[in-house]
Design a protein around this motif. Sequence first.
Motif, PDB file in Angstrom:
ATOM      1  N   SER A 222       0.835  -1.199   0.000  1.00  0.00           N
ATOM      2  CA  SER A 222       0.000   0.000   0.000  1.00  0.00           C
ATOM      3  C   SER A 222       0.870   1.249   0.000  1.00  0.00           C
ATOM      4  N   PRO A 223       0.312   2.406  -0.395  1.00  0.00           N
ATOM      5  CA  PRO A 223       1.093   3.651  -0.359  1.00  0.00           C
ATOM      6  C   PRO A 223       1.671   3.955   1.018  1.00  0.00           C
ATOM      7  N   LEU A 224       0.926   3.628   2.083  1.00  0.00           N
ATOM      8  CA  LEU A 224       1.406   3.888   3.431  1.00  0.00           C
ATOM      9  C   LEU A 224       2.677   3.097   3.718  1.00  0.00           C
ATOM     10  N   THR A 225       2.651   1.794   3.427  1.00  0.00           N
ATOM     11  CA  THR A 225       3.810   0.940   3.685  1.00  0.00           C
ATOM     12  C   THR A 225       4.983   1.303   2.783  1.00  0.00           C
ATOM     13  N   LEU A 226       4.730   1.389   1.480  1.00  0.00           N
ATOM     14  CA  LEU A 226       5.804   1.706   0.542  1.00  0.00           C
ATOM     15  C   LEU A 226       6.375   3.097   0.790  1.00  0.00           C
ATOM     16  N   GLY A 227       5.497   4.037   1.134  1.00  0.00           N
ATOM     17  CA  GLY A 227       5.949   5.400   1.372  1.00  0.00           C
ATOM     18  C   GLY A 227       6.947   5.478   2.519  1.00  0.00           C
ATOM     19  N   ILE A 228       6.661   4.760   3.605  1.00  0.00           N
ATOM     20  CA  ILE A 228       7.569   4.778   4.757  1.00  0.00           C
ATOM     21  C   ILE A 228       8.880   4.084   4.425  1.00  0.00           C
ATOM     22  N   VAL A 229       8.799   2.907   3.789  1.00  0.00           N
ATOM     23  CA  VAL A 229      10.021   2.162   3.456  1.00  0.00           C
ATOM     24  C   VAL A 229      10.903   2.985   2.519  1.00  0.00           C
ATOM     25  N   LEU A 230      10.326   3.556   1.475  1.00  0.00           N
ATOM     26  CA  LEU A 230      11.116   4.354   0.530  1.00  0.00           C
ATOM     27  C   LEU A 230      11.679   5.605   1.197  1.00  0.00           C
ATOM     28  N   ALA A 231      10.888   6.220   2.066  1.00  0.00           N
ATOM     29  CA  ALA A 231      11.351   7.432   2.749  1.00  0.00           C
ATOM     30  C   ALA A 231      12.539   7.138   3.652  1.00  0.00           C
ATOM     31  N   LEU A 232      12.512   5.989   4.343  1.00  0.00           N
ATOM     32  CA  LEU A 232      13.610   5.632   5.243  1.00  0.00           C
ATOM     33  C   LEU A 232      14.844   5.160   4.475  1.00  0.00           C
ATOM     34  N   VAL A 233      14.627   4.286   3.492  1.00  0.00           N
ATOM     35  CA  VAL A 233      15.752   3.660   2.788  1.00  0.00           C
ATOM     36  C   VAL A 233      16.358   4.590   1.739  1.00  0.00           C
ATOM     37  N   VAL A 234      15.543   5.400   1.103  1.00  0.00           N
ATOM     38  CA  VAL A 234      16.024   6.287   0.041  1.00  0.00           C
ATOM     39  C   VAL A 234      16.030   7.753   0.481  1.00  0.00           C
ATOM     40  N   GLY A 235      14.911   8.206   0.999  1.00  0.00           N
ATOM     41  CA  GLY A 235      14.778   9.618   1.365  1.00  0.00           C
ATOM     42  C   GLY A 235      15.762  10.063   2.432  1.00  0.00           C
ATOM     43  N   LYS A 236      15.948   9.247   3.465  1.00  0.00           N
ATOM     44  CA  LYS A 236      16.849   9.618   4.556  1.00  0.00           C
ATOM     45  C   LYS A 236      18.287   9.809   4.072  1.00  0.00           C
ATOM     46  N   PRO A 237      18.904   8.805   3.419  1.00  0.00           N
ATOM     47  CA  PRO A 237      20.284   9.020   2.981  1.00  0.00           C
ATOM     48  C   PRO A 237      20.434  10.144   1.972  1.00  0.00           C
ATOM     49  N   VAL A 238      19.461  10.295   1.070  1.00  0.00           N
ATOM     50  CA  VAL A 238      19.541  11.388   0.097  1.00  0.00           C
ATOM     51  C   VAL A 238      19.491  12.734   0.817  1.00  0.00           C
ATOM     52  N   GLY A 239      18.587  12.858   1.782  1.00  0.00           N
ATOM     53  CA  GLY A 239      18.464  14.114   2.514  1.00  0.00           C
ATOM     54  C   GLY A 239      19.679  14.414   3.368  1.00  0.00           C
ATOM     55  N   VAL A 240      20.135  13.424   4.134  1.00  0.00           N
ATOM     56  CA  VAL A 240      21.282  13.629   5.021  1.00  0.00           C
ATOM     57  C   VAL A 240      22.550  13.910   4.222  1.00  0.00           C
ATOM     58  N   PHE A 241      22.842  13.036   3.270  1.00  0.00           N
ATOM     59  CA  PHE A 241      24.081  13.191   2.484  1.00  0.00           C
ATOM     60  C   PHE A 241      24.012  14.433   1.592  1.00  0.00           C
ATOM     61  N   GLY A 242      22.880  14.646   0.956  1.00  0.00           N
ATOM     62  CA  GLY A 242      22.747  15.782   0.045  1.00  0.00           C
ATOM     63  C   GLY A 242      22.918  17.112   0.745  1.00  0.00           C
ATOM     64  N   PHE A 243      22.262  17.294   1.880  1.00  0.00           N
ATOM     65  CA  PHE A 243      22.375  18.563   2.604  1.00  0.00           C
ATOM     66  C   PHE A 243      23.764  18.717   3.230  1.00  0.00           C
ATOM     67  N   ALA A 244      24.381  17.612   3.659  1.00  0.00           N
ATOM     68  CA  ALA A 244      25.740  17.681   4.194  1.00  0.00           C
ATOM     69  C   ALA A 244      26.723  18.087   3.092  1.00  0.00           C
ATOM     70  N   PHE A 245      26.521  17.536   1.900  1.00  0.00           N
ATOM     71  CA  PHE A 245      27.394  17.884   0.766  1.00  0.00           C
ATOM     72  C   PHE A 245      27.252  19.362   0.418  1.00  0.00           C
ATOM     73  N   ILE A 246      26.016  19.851   0.408  1.00  0.00           N
ATOM     74  CA  ILE A 246      25.784  21.274   0.117  1.00  0.00           C
ATOM     75  C   ILE A 246      26.464  22.147   1.168  1.00  0.00           C
ATOM     76  N   ALA A 247      26.338  21.760   2.438  1.00  0.00           N
ATOM     77  CA  ALA A 247      26.962  22.537   3.512  1.00  0.00           C
ATOM     78  C   ALA A 247      28.478  22.576   3.366  1.00  0.00           C
ATOM     79  N   ALA A 248      29.054  21.445   2.930  1.00  0.00           N
ATOM     80  CA  ALA A 248      30.511  21.373   2.801  1.00  0.00           C
ATOM     81  C   ALA A 248      31.014  22.185   1.612  1.00  0.00           C
ATOM     82  N   VAL A 249      30.369  22.052   0.441  1.00  0.00           N
ATOM     83  CA  VAL A 249      30.861  22.739  -0.759  1.00  0.00           C
ATOM     84  C   VAL A 249      30.617  24.247  -0.692  1.00  0.00           C
ATOM     85  N   THR A 250      29.618  24.669   0.074  1.00  0.00           N
ATOM     86  CA  THR A 250      29.359  26.097   0.241  1.00  0.00           C
ATOM     87  C   THR A 250      30.131  26.672   1.424  1.00  0.00           C
ATOM     88  N   ARG A 251      30.909  25.811   2.103  1.00  0.00           N
ATOM     89  CA  ARG A 251      31.735  26.201   3.249  1.00  0.00           C
ATOM     90  C   ARG A 251      30.915  26.679   4.442  1.00  0.00           C
TER      91      ARG A 251
END
Length: 396
Positions: free
Chosen positions: A289-318
């Motif tokens: 269901s959207p509820l189950t898939l949404g949570i799994v995708l958000a944790l497995v994909v969304g979390k690392p993309v958000g954490v790594f992506g924003f950390a990378f932006i913070a680093a390259v912008t100093r």
Amino acid sequence: MAKRPTLDFLRTEAGAGALLIIASGVAVIAANSPFSPDYFSIVHAIVPVRVGAFSQVLTLAGWVKDGLMATFFLVVGMEIKFEVLRGELSSPRRLALPLMAAVGGMIVPALVFLAVNLQPDGFPAAWPVPTATDIAFALAGLAMVSRRLPSSLRVFLLTLAIADDLGAVGIIAVVFTRSPHLIELAGAATVLLGLVALSRWRRAPFALYGAGFLLLWAFTMQAGLSTSLAGVLAAFTVPIGSRRADQDSTLKTFMDALHPYVAYLVLPLFAFTAAGVSVAEMTMTTVISPLTLGIVLALVVGKPVGVFGFAFIAAVTRIGRRPAGVSWLQLLGVAMLCGAGFTMSLFLGALALPNSEVLAANQIRLAVIVGSALSVVAGASVLAFTAHSVEPRMEG
């Protein structure tokens, strides 16, 4: 020492993570075994409590969530206060990267979840569920492979998790606070002011702080607010005390005394009562269901993309600086570990759903367990791969 050693905290959390895995595993097995009726009868047993004017009737699981978990948020609140005033969050330069990573780790998973659930059969109200990171689960995953990894990576994860906890508290305060009962709210405000005044008394007996916390918790519950707010607000009133190295502050004393009980008793008990999901009545339609898939995708994909992506932006912008001795691949591995939402995700899920939504609650439990497990395995695998190329001198 005036400052609590970070690595002592990490060891406690890593051990607690292993216990959380055991407790949740026992719950899932019990919920799908011949002992399933016994498990659910215990978890859903009605427990009335009446002490004077205080009167509440909750299930055992409800008392764990609204009662014992308030102690967890008390410790979280003290940890946040300590780190902001004396620890890792006190340095703007050290704070910038993990803080931005934590913000990204909340925004992107929420967007991923909503992208899947903004449809007729979706459940958009559960968007806060994948925004959280379970520090014990994440640190347990890191502990599996941390022997040859730089200690700055562990400190980064700890700092990010603390900032994430602060964000979760904010979500609870803004999203899940209902219209309170004014008389009980006034009582809670009076007790809170009393705790603020008590903090001015340098030699105040510890028992007074405990009594004040219990009163604040009772008024908060009677007022219809989340008791997690009582824990955090009470924590912010505890004085941090002297900076002298030979003096332990009241806050540090409380934090160190309560933390093992929360890590090894409260959180495993919550995992046991909250993680028991029965798959007997689930069909493939409900599992995907959207509820189950949404949570799994958000944790497995969304979390690392958000954490790594924003950390990378913070680093390259100093704005921030990458932790010393840490490669981008190692940072990605930690970002994957942050998808272990578990305890906080289950807690937010319980707040997001009405008691009548039994099927949705089971879907959330299943999704959080699967998503957290996949995140830990993926993150630990990446870190294990990088650890083989790290020289022993980078240890510690």
